[in-house]
Design a protein around this motif. Structure first.
Motif: not given
Length: 479
Positions: A296-297, A307-313
């Motif tokens: 994730i980091a 960035g998919d997980m960046t947008v998610y978080f």
């Protein structure tokens, strides 16, 4: 020395930890079954299985060896296709495993180049507790075949499901070996890994030189961008650091270690309690093999505008804890990005912890992504939303978007406007005007600027459609 078990062989090597497992098995161990395809983690021809301890339990996961740093194999079991071949008898050649035989019997291989990757991914699936056909297909979401049209491979998946119908929920590895899916040496791997761990002080980081030039996690981005530099550089490897693992909740706040992978996140019971649609949403993010490696980091620090997980978080209003040799500071993820590929992080700092508030019962979280392919593709535009409703009034909201700015965008102005507002079509129309004013997409290979603006407006409405129902979104979509 990097020490691990390669198939049934104990291995030690002083090669650079930033070199890849793919090159090690092919060029140093002459195991040519693992193929070189794209070297970007997109085709799956190089897929292997990696066994390691998670919460003191031996777990096997498929990974792309072309992006796996050799240092991350330390105290692991690395399995290539040669390692799943069954031993020959006195009167026969090596026997096919049920997975291999299923691919043969359904004509699931033509040129054969991609076949090894499919077999390794399917074999990885058999380690899971599930026996569902859709999960078998999901296990090969990172494998590409350019010959068969996939229907024969889908038939192979059905045969595999039939062959594992009696698989128990426990002692799966013993069952797989007893039923010919794995060679018998697998039964001893857990003890061999424990013995290896007891003999070797498992280091926090494996260094090739005396000074550290960078930090390397799963390698799924850096090894794509600059493989030679990573191989030659002295990098601190953090993928296996126990202090950077773990997911837990405390006093209404959820904490993640920075080396938690996307798979770790998706499989965490703590996370699953808060995100009811997570299993489906996560399928749109890379592939199984990449999710098993990508941290994730790492996605945050990559600073990709999509960035998919960046947008998610970002939509979780997450914070990150940065550590510089013991000196910590905490900032909001939305304040981490200053410009294109520019982040608020000193060279010596690493992300240590990610934290966000647990989702309230009246909070609706949604993630949307539009790409040319449904799976294993880069987004044209992606977006996430966390909407807290008090009847039809928005008491709190966090919105994010990717592909519409030089960095992952937190839609601050739109959120400020919507807080305290009653949901109706006029409110959403005005919000879309504000949203449109705070983004700056560019035209590129993934779509024109105008197309991306349209996509984000549609994704914005999709968030409210799922949170609130067809009214008032329907009044906007239908003249």
């Amino acid at each position: 020395m990097i020490s691990f078990i390669l198939n049934n062989q104990s291995v030690e090597t002083a090669l650079p930890p930033g070199s890849t497992v793919l090159d090690f098995v092919r060029y140093h161990k002459n195991l040519k079954g693992t193929k070189i395809g794209c070297r970007e983690g997109d085709c799956g021809a190089c897929n292997i299985l990696v066994g390691g301890f998670e919460n003191d339990k031996l777990v096997y996961r498929s990974m792309t060896s072309c992006l796996m740093p050799l240092g991350n194999a330390h105290v692991k079991h690395i399995v290539t296709v040669e390692g799943i071949n069954l031993s020959p008898t006195k009167t026969s050649l090596p026997q096919l495993s049920p997975v291999q035989k299923a691919m043969v019997d359904t004509n699931g291989t033509q040129c054969g180049f991609c076949t090894i990757g499919f077999i390794m991914s399917f074999t990885g699936f058999t380690f899971q507790q599930t026996k569902k056909y859709e999960d078998a297909i999901a296990a090969i979401d990172g494998n590409i075949c350019r010959c068969t049209g996939y229907k024969s491979i889908e038939r192979a998946a059905k045969l595999i499901i039939e062959k594992i119908k009696d698989k128990p929920a426990k002692d799966i590895i013993a069952w797989l070996t007893d039923n010919g899916f794995l060679p018998s040496y697998f039964k001893n791997i857990e003890q061999r890994l424990k013995d290896l761990k007891s003999k070797i002080a498992e280091p926090i980081s494996v260094l090739h030189e005396t000074s550290v030039e960078g930090v390397l996690g799963g390698g799924t981005d850096l090894i794509v961008q600059k493989p030679l530099a990573i191989k030659k550089s002295a990098n601190e490897l953090v993928f296996n650091r126990k202090d950077l693992k773990g997911v837990f909740e405390k006093e209404g706040v959820i904490y993640l270690g920075a080396s938690v992978t996307v798979t770790d996140f998706a499989e965490s019971p703590v996370i699953q309690q808060s995100f009811s649609e997570l299993k489906q949403q996560i399928k749109y993010i890379s592939s199984t093999a990449i999710r098993n490696m990508a941290t994730i980091a790492g996605n945050f620090v990559n600073a990709s505008p999509i960035g998919d997980m960046t947008v998610y978080f970002l939509a979780l209003d997450a914070s990150i804890v940065l550590n510089n040799n013991g000196k910590q500071r905490t900032i909001k993820l939305k304040d981490f990005y200053r410009g294109y590929k520019t982040i608020d992080k000193e060279k010596e700092e690493i992300i240590e912890t990610i934290l966000f508030s647990a989702q309230a019962k009246n909070t609706h979280f949604n993630f949307e992504k539009v790409s040319k392919r449904k799976y294993l593709d880069i987004a044209s535009v992606n977006s996430a939303a966390s909407i807290t409703l008090n009847r039809n009034v928005i008491s709190d909201i966090h919105l994010s978007a990717g592909g519409v700015a030089p960095f992952p965008k937190y839609l601050n102005a739109t959120c400020n406007f919507l807080k305290g507002k009653t949901i109706n079509d006029s409110t959403l129309r005005e919000a879309m005007e504000i949203l449109n004013s705070e983004i700056s997409p560019i035209s590129d290979a993934r779509g024109s600027a105008g197309y991306k603006r349209l996509l984000l407006r549609q994704l914005f409405l999709a968030h409210f459609l799922k949170a609130y129902g067809p009214e008032p979104v329907q009044k906007i979509l239908v003249p």
